[in-house]
Design an enzyme around this catalytic site. Structure first.
Site, PDB file in Angstrom:
ATOM      1  N   SER A   1       8.509 110.056 109.040  1.00  0.00           N
ATOM      2  CA  SER A   1       7.426 108.868 108.528  1.00  0.00           C
ATOM      3  C   SER A   1       7.016 109.512 107.425  1.00  0.00           C
ATOM      4  CB  SER A   1       6.400 108.784 109.761  1.00  0.00           C
ATOM      5  OG  SER A   1       5.703 107.651 109.657  1.00  0.00           O
TER       6      SER A   1
ATOM      7  N   HIS B   1      10.161 105.323 109.517  1.00  0.00           N
ATOM      8  CA  HIS B   1       9.210 104.532 109.305  1.00  0.00           C
ATOM      9  C   HIS B   1       8.979 103.967 107.989  1.00  0.00           C
ATOM     10  CE1 HIS B   1       6.962 106.298 113.247  1.00  0.00           C
ATOM     11  NE2 HIS B   1       8.183 105.916 113.533  1.00  0.00           N
TER      12      HIS B   1
ATOM     13  N   ASP C   1       5.555 109.613 117.288  1.00  0.00           N
ATOM     14  CA  ASP C   1       6.795 108.803 117.539  1.00  0.00           C
ATOM     15  C   ASP C   1       7.922 110.077 117.322  1.00  0.00           C
ATOM     16  OD1 ASP C   1       8.882 106.843 118.081  1.00  0.00           O
ATOM     17  OD2 ASP C   1       8.918 106.112 116.070  1.00  0.00           O
TER      18      ASP C   1
END
Length: 185
Positions: free
Chosen positions: A9, A36, A129
């Protein structure tokens, strides 16, 4: 055959482009990127990665067959699953960890489908995540690699994975590239 699955991310883009630009053109394994990204921006991301990648890279279509030496980027606003029958499956299920695509979903599906043949790499990011997916890969006998939190622009993601399971390697971005370059069929 091995399957390389990478999640990241905030702060992961430079590491991903470093990986993609430093692998051999004959890299023999499929690679799955779950990064992401903004859900409303549909173009530009895969194109930017293609500029750096020595390997072919695309956003897969639902039920697309997995090919050796190809990089699959989870499309914006879709979860990406990899399946035992060597296909990619896309879903618009609810967000997981405030994200779609969710790294946990991609990692967990890789663990279930490929087990010990999975090499799972988690990079810089601002939420947790990927931590549970990394644990699933470890529990299935796969190799788990986390970017060194000290090197990450945002260390929340990698630190969460280190707390969730005993990862195999904690490496800098350059050492991740070296590890991947040494993988053999």
């Amino acid at each position: 055959m091995l399957y390389v699955v990478i999640g990241g991310s905030a702060g992961s883009f430079p590491v991903v482009t470093n990986i993609l630009s430093n692998l051999d053109k004959g890299f023999p394994f499929p690679m799955f990127l779950c990064l992401h990204r903004l859900k409303n921006v549909r173009t530009g991301f895969v194109e930017a990665l293609r500029l750096k990648s020595v390997l072919p890279i695309s956003e897969p279509k639902d039920r697309e067959t997995i090919v050796k030496g190809h990089v699959y980027l989870a499309p914006a606003n879709y979860h990406m699953y990899v399946t035992k029958n060597e296909t990619v499956s896309l879903s618009t299920e609810e967000v997981v960890n405030h994200s779609r695509p969710s790294i946990d979903i991609t990692f967990s599906s890789a663990a279930k489908s490929f087990g010990s043949k999975c090499v799972c790499i988690l990079l810089s990011g601002a939420n947790k995540d990927g931590a549970l997916g990394m644990k699933a890969v470890k529990d299935a006998g796969g190799i788990t690699i986390v970017q060194s939190p000290e090197e990450c622009q945002v260390r929340t993601m990698t630190s969460a994975a280190i707390k969730a399971t005993e990862v195999d390697y904690i490496l800098t971005g350059d050492k991740i590239v070296s590890y991947l370059q040494k993988l053999k069929e």
